[in-house]
Motif scaffolding. Structure first.
Motif, PDB file in Angstrom:
ATOM      1  N   ARG A 349      29.410 -10.907 -10.390  1.00 43.90           N
ATOM      2  CA  ARG A 349      30.607 -10.835  -9.534  1.00 43.90           C
ATOM      3  C   ARG A 349      30.584  -9.594  -8.644  1.00 43.90           C
ATOM      4  NH1 ARG A 349      31.826 -14.295 -13.802  1.00 43.90           N
ATOM      5  NH2 ARG A 349      32.518 -16.254 -12.816  1.00 43.90           N
ATOM      6  N   LEU A 350      30.085  -8.479  -9.145  1.00 40.40           N
ATOM      7  CA  LEU A 350      29.941  -7.293  -8.297  1.00 40.40           C
ATOM      8  C   LEU A 350      28.974  -7.577  -7.150  1.00 40.40           C
ATOM      9  CD1 LEU A 350      29.802  -4.589 -11.114  1.00 40.40           C
ATOM     10  CD2 LEU A 350      31.656  -4.894  -9.452  1.00 40.40           C
ATOM     11  N   GLN A 351      27.892  -8.272  -7.466  1.00 42.22           N
ATOM     12  CA  GLN A 351      26.934  -8.632  -6.427  1.00 42.22           C
ATOM     13  C   GLN A 351      27.573  -9.585  -5.411  1.00 42.22           C
ATOM     14  OE1 GLN A 351      23.255 -10.064  -8.022  1.00 42.22           O
ATOM     15  NE2 GLN A 351      22.145  -9.685  -6.117  1.00 42.22           N
ATOM     16  N   ALA A 352      28.369 -10.524  -5.896  1.00 45.30           N
ATOM     17  CA  ALA A 352      29.035 -11.464  -4.997  1.00 45.30           C
ATOM     18  C   ALA A 352      30.043 -10.753  -4.091  1.00 45.30           C
ATOM     19  CB  ALA A 352      29.727 -12.562  -5.803  1.00 45.30           C
ATOM     20  N   LEU A 353      30.760  -9.768  -4.615  1.00 47.31           N
ATOM     21  CA  LEU A 353      31.692  -8.998  -3.802  1.00 47.31           C
ATOM     22  C   LEU A 353      30.961  -8.258  -2.683  1.00 47.31           C
ATOM     23  CD1 LEU A 353      34.153  -7.408  -6.395  1.00 47.31           C
ATOM     24  CD2 LEU A 353      34.707  -9.087  -4.627  1.00 47.31           C
ATOM     25  N   ALA A 354      29.815  -7.652  -3.018  1.00 36.79           N
ATOM     26  CA  ALA A 354      29.037  -6.940  -2.002  1.00 36.79           C
ATOM     27  C   ALA A 354      28.564  -7.906  -0.916  1.00 36.79           C
ATOM     28  CB  ALA A 354      27.848  -6.236  -2.651  1.00 36.79           C
ATOM     29  N   GLN A 355      28.122  -9.090  -1.307  1.00 36.99           N
ATOM     30  CA  GLN A 355      27.687 -10.088  -0.326  1.00 36.99           C
ATOM     31  C   GLN A 355      28.847 -10.531   0.550  1.00 36.99           C
ATOM     32  OE1 GLN A 355      26.013 -12.959  -3.007  1.00 36.99           O
ATOM     33  NE2 GLN A 355      24.006 -11.961  -3.085  1.00 36.99           N
ATOM     34  N   GLN A 356      30.010 -10.677  -0.051  1.00 40.25           N
ATOM     35  CA  GLN A 356      31.193 -11.079   0.692  1.00 40.25           C
ATOM     36  C   GLN A 356      31.589 -10.022   1.720  1.00 40.25           C
ATOM     37  OE1 GLN A 356      34.447 -13.406  -1.361  1.00 40.25           O
ATOM     38  NE2 GLN A 356      35.515 -11.472  -1.128  1.00 40.25           N
ATOM     39  N   ARG A 357      31.437  -8.760   1.358  1.00 41.82           N
ATOM     40  CA  ARG A 357      31.750  -7.658   2.268  1.00 41.82           C
ATOM     41  C   ARG A 357      30.587  -7.315   3.208  1.00 41.82           C
ATOM     42  NH1 ARG A 357      37.087  -5.844   2.873  1.00 41.82           N
ATOM     43  NH2 ARG A 357      38.115  -5.782   0.829  1.00 41.82           N
ATOM     44  N   GLN A 358      29.445  -7.945   2.987  1.00 42.87           N
ATOM     45  CA  GLN A 358      28.234  -7.723   3.783  1.00 42.87           C
ATOM     46  C   GLN A 358      27.791  -6.257   3.726  1.00 42.87           C
ATOM     47  OE1 GLN A 358      29.545  -9.496   7.590  1.00 42.87           O
ATOM     48  NE2 GLN A 358      28.149 -11.189   7.148  1.00 42.87           N
ATOM     49  N   VAL A 359      27.800  -5.716   2.502  1.00 42.23           N
ATOM     50  CA  VAL A 359      27.283  -4.369   2.265  1.00 42.23           C
ATOM     51  C   VAL A 359      26.068  -4.458   1.346  1.00 42.23           C
ATOM     52  CG1 VAL A 359      29.474  -3.189   2.680  1.00 42.23           C
ATOM     53  CG2 VAL A 359      28.927  -3.983   0.362  1.00 42.23           C
ATOM     54  N   ASN A 360      25.334  -3.365   1.245  1.00 43.15           N
ATOM     55  CA  ASN A 360      24.018  -3.351   0.607  1.00 43.15           C
ATOM     56  C   ASN A 360      24.094  -2.732  -0.790  1.00 43.15           C
ATOM     57  OD1 ASN A 360      21.288  -3.270   0.018  1.00 43.15           O
ATOM     58  ND2 ASN A 360      20.833  -1.599   1.440  1.00 43.15           N
ATOM     59  N   LEU A 361      24.461  -3.535  -1.777  1.00 44.31           N
ATOM     60  CA  LEU A 361      24.523  -3.044  -3.161  1.00 44.31           C
ATOM     61  C   LEU A 361      23.105  -2.936  -3.714  1.00 44.31           C
ATOM     62  CD1 LEU A 361      26.225  -2.228  -5.615  1.00 44.31           C
ATOM     63  CD2 LEU A 361      26.312  -4.658  -6.251  1.00 44.31           C
ATOM     64  N   ASP A 362      22.740  -1.728  -4.168  1.00 41.44           N
ATOM     65  CA  ASP A 362      21.378  -1.483  -4.634  1.00 41.44           C
ATOM     66  C   ASP A 362      21.307  -1.143  -6.118  1.00 41.44           C
ATOM     67  OD1 ASP A 362      18.632  -1.416  -3.740  1.00 41.44           O
ATOM     68  OD2 ASP A 362      18.660   0.748  -4.114  1.00 41.44           O
ATOM     69  N   GLY A 363      22.447  -0.855  -6.736  1.00 39.94           N
ATOM     70  CA  GLY A 363      22.417  -0.504  -8.147  1.00 39.94           C
ATOM     71  C   GLY A 363      23.808  -0.455  -8.742  1.00 39.94           C
ATOM     72  N   VAL A 364      23.890  -0.748 -10.042  1.00 40.28           N
ATOM     73  CA  VAL A 364      25.144  -0.695 -10.803  1.00 40.28           C
ATOM     74  C   VAL A 364      24.849   0.079 -12.077  1.00 40.28           C
ATOM     75  CG1 VAL A 364      26.922  -2.030 -11.974  1.00 40.28           C
ATOM     76  CG2 VAL A 364      25.910  -2.910  -9.851  1.00 40.28           C
ATOM     77  N   LEU A 365      25.447   1.250 -12.215  1.00 43.12           N
ATOM     78  CA  LEU A 365      25.124   2.170 -13.299  1.00 43.12           C
ATOM     79  C   LEU A 365      26.108   2.007 -14.458  1.00 43.12           C
ATOM     80  CD1 LEU A 365      23.988   5.844 -12.875  1.00 43.12           C
ATOM     81  CD2 LEU A 365      25.625   5.250 -14.651  1.00 43.12           C
ATOM     82  N   THR A 366      25.590   1.685 -15.614  1.00 41.38           N
ATOM     83  CA  THR A 366      26.382   1.549 -16.833  1.00 41.38           C
ATOM     84  C   THR A 366      26.500   2.919 -17.501  1.00 41.38           C
ATOM     85  OG1 THR A 366      25.702  -0.736 -17.150  1.00 41.38           O
ATOM     86  CG2 THR A 366      26.476   0.458 -19.099  1.00 41.38           C
ATOM     87  N   TRP A 367      27.739   3.407 -17.595  1.00 36.84           N
ATOM     88  CA  TRP A 367      27.968   4.733 -18.185  1.00 36.84           C
ATOM     89  C   TRP A 367      28.089   4.566 -19.702  1.00 36.84           C
ATOM     90  CZ3 TRP A 367      26.960   9.034 -15.752  1.00 36.84           C
ATOM     91  CH2 TRP A 367      27.376  10.256 -16.288  1.00 36.84           C
ATOM     92  N   ALA A 368      26.950   4.365 -20.328  1.00 38.76           N
ATOM     93  CA  ALA A 368      26.880   4.185 -21.779  1.00 38.76           C
ATOM     94  C   ALA A 368      25.488   4.596 -22.219  1.00 38.76           C
ATOM     95  CB  ALA A 368      27.153   2.737 -22.167  1.00 38.76           C
ATOM     96  N   PHE A 369      25.399   5.271 -23.349  1.00 32.35           N
ATOM     97  CA  PHE A 369      24.107   5.740 -23.862  1.00 32.35           C
ATOM     98  C   PHE A 369      24.162   5.671 -25.382  1.00 32.35           C
ATOM     99  CE2 PHE A 369      21.111   9.528 -24.479  1.00 32.35           C
ATOM    100  CZ  PHE A 369      19.978   8.742 -24.374  1.00 32.35           C
ATOM    101  N   GLU A 370      24.308   6.817 -26.040  1.00 30.97           N
ATOM    102  CA  GLU A 370      24.451   6.888 -27.489  1.00 30.97           C
ATOM    103  C   GLU A 370      25.173   8.173 -27.834  1.00 30.97           C
ATOM    104  OE1 GLU A 370      22.737   8.797 -30.103  1.00 30.97           O
ATOM    105  OE2 GLU A 370      21.752  10.187 -28.743  1.00 30.97           O
TER     106      GLU A 370
END
Length: 562
Positions: A349-370
């Motif tokens: 859905r994040l990718q679809a939103l970027a396509q809808q806005r015609q912007v260049n989404l290159d990465g989605v960072l998950t703020w989780a580790f250990e």
């Protein structure tokens, strides 16, 4: 499944609810209707506590991440310039990179930060370098310096969060650090990293004790320092919180006016889960619509500026809520399949939103580790617990197996983007799919998501594939990977053991085995292909995620389940 129902089921107690009839779900895949390239958007991760990376469970977690896509996975950490001896704590870390002698002259010490970056690189992970926080010797408000945060209490914004007393010294610190990295790792390597300034400077109550203009000055000085040391370095920002404000627009106007190099743009987007009381004790309801609205607001500001609408975008923190180190009832989704199914549903859905806005989404960072040396399954937002992969980690393993180009996949039970934005997933579940073909393998990801962490009917999934490539004419072999209540789920196994506080060696070995990415049925099962068409059918429980990997019958799938 809610924690109460899951615990009852694992204890051998039948839930009071009768089993509802399964949902009949149809997914149509057209392997010749080709879409865009499969970008590995998922390959970014991060944490507040940088020093965990060098500890026992931090090292193994980084190794798992690095194996997903060697030298393509990036890690962002707070506190890389914070003053201290390197002792970690919740939402805290330090490297002691900068101090001053009695004459006020800079003293640089890269020992701890080198150890952190060396640990990344030895495991195939690269730094997404956050330039911060403020060393004590440079802070305009140095005391108190370390915060006293505890889950539920404490003051987070202390001396580390303030502007420098000398911007020239700040710029020189950044220059010296990056020059040292170039000397240590080589210019070609460091040019592949990302460099950005600070964290969420639009949240003055938490991360920034200065004004917006002071942040812009801090950022400009940091970028000058980076580019002096390495002219081809990749620089950007501002990694602000998705707070529904106009900070991104102001940042874009500033960097244009100042001429500050900007290779990528970054912001954060978070959901908002809540705990709802009911006659069975209560359950978590996720806030996926809040997450998507936050991202769309920032996409909109970027799209509105012709100078930046094509610039690569990294969502520098993208999570179901805003505090990995916080605990509480609303965060009870994290250990199990609520988190993993949410992750599978939100990325497309994040990718679809970027396509809808015609912007260049290159990465989605998950703020989780250990979180090192915490109790098993303590309820933090993390990828592993006590060195054991959680279900959400296994979803990233599924993401990593998709490559090539997207092909059309349409589910008759997939929630529309507009409905998810306005309502979330509150009535009918979201049973969705994406598919890809890389010239050899056809991969189909299917998820079964609902905002409410409650039991619900299974999905009876029927996948009809059309125009399957000619290389599959002799048939296909399918391997079906699964993350659900019974597969790839160490948390469910731990509950079934009676939730031991200190698992024995035998119990730990069983948990590690339960955490591995599991398959449904035999790997490489035969699938007949007739005139370019094939069908697959399976049951997918609520909160389940499946990846089906099809290879031509003569080429068995050889990717191991990590």
């Amino acid at each position: 499944m809610s924690l109460l129902l899951l615990a009852a089921a694992l204890a051998g107690e039948a839930p009071a609810l009768s089993q509802p009839a399964p949902l009949a779900v149809h997914i149509a895949v057209d392997a010749r209707q080709i879409g865009g390239p499969v970008k590995p958007l998922w390959r970014f991760f991060g944490a507040d506590e940088p020093n965990y990376a060098t500890m026992k469970d931090g090292r193994t977690t980084l190794a798992t991440l690095g194996q997903l896509a060697p030298d393509r996975v990036y890690f962002r950490a707070h506190n890389l310039l914070t003053t201290g001896d390197g002792t970690p704590a919740l939402k805290w870390g330090s490297t002691n990179a900068y101090t001053e002698d009695v004459q006020g002259r800079a003293v640089y010490n890269w020992t701890i930060v080198d150890r952190i970056f060396d640990t990344y690189r030895a495991r195939g992970v690269r730094p997404y370098v956050e330039l911060g926080f403020m060393p004590e010797a440079l802070s305009t408000h140095p005391q108190p310096y370390q915060h006293d945060f505890r889950p539920g209490s404490g003051n987070l914004r202390t001396g580390w969060a303030y502007p420098p007393k000398d911007y020239a010294k700040w710029e020189e610190l950044i220059y010296q650090w990056v020059r040292h990295c170039v000397d240590r790792y080589g210019a070609k390597e460091v040019a592949t990293w990302y460099f950005q300034t600070w964290n969420e400077a639009n949240l003055p109550q938490y991360y920034w004790g200065g004004t917006p203009d002071e942040f812009f000055r801090l950022h400009d000085a940091a970028v000058r320092g980076v580019r002096r040391a390495l002219p081809q370095a990749r620089v950007g920002g501002p990694d602000i919180a998705g707070a529904g404000d106009d900070f991104m627009t102001r940042f874009l106007a500033h960097v244009k006016q100042a001429g500050t190099p900007t290779d990528f743009l970054s912001f954060h987007a978070k959901g908002k889960p809540e705990f709802l009381q009911d006659d069975k004790g209560g359950h978590v309801r996720m806030g996926i619509s809040t997450h998507l609205k936050a991202a769309d607001h920032e996409f909109g500001q970027i799209a509105a500026d012709p100078a930046f609408r094509d610039r690569p975008i990294i969502i520098g923190e993208s999570d179901p809520e805003g505090c990995a180190a916080c605990q509480g009832p609303a965060n009870a989704y994290r250990n199990g399949t609520m988190y993993s199914s949410y992750t599978a549903a939100v990325f497309p859905r994040l990718q679809a939103l970027a396509q809808q806005r015609q912007v260049n989404l290159d990465g989605v960072l998950t703020w989780a580790f250990e979180f090192e040396d915490q109790p098993y399954f303590a309820g933090f937002r993390q990828l592993t617990s006590a060195g054991i992969d959680l279900p959400v980690m296994n979803v990233f393993k599924l993401f990593a197996m998709m490559d090539g180009r997207y092909v059309a996949a349409r589910s008759d039970h997939q929630a529309t983007l507009d409905k998810m934005m306005t309502e979330g997933v509150r009535d009918a579940p979201d049973v969705g799919s994406v598919a890809a073909y890389d010239g050899k393998r056809l991969t189909i990801l299917v998820w079964h998501y609902h905002d409410d962490d409650l039991a619900g009917p299974d999905a009876d999934v029927n996948i009809d594939m059309a125009r399957v490539p000619a290389s599959f004419a002799r048939g296909a072999a399918v391997t079906h990977y699964r993350v659900d209540r019974d597969h790839s789920n160490a948390y469910a196994a731990w509950l079934a053991m009676g939730s031991p506080i200190a698992p024995s060696d035998t119990q730990r070995a069983a948990l590690l085995k339960a955490a591995t990415l599991a398959t449904v049925g035999d790997a490489g099962e035969a699938v007949s292909i007739e005139k370019g068409r094939a069908s697959l059918r399976f049951r997918l429980p609520r909160q389940g995620v499946s990846l089906l990997v099809l290879t031509p019958h003569a080429v068995r799938n050889t990717r191991p389940a990590r």
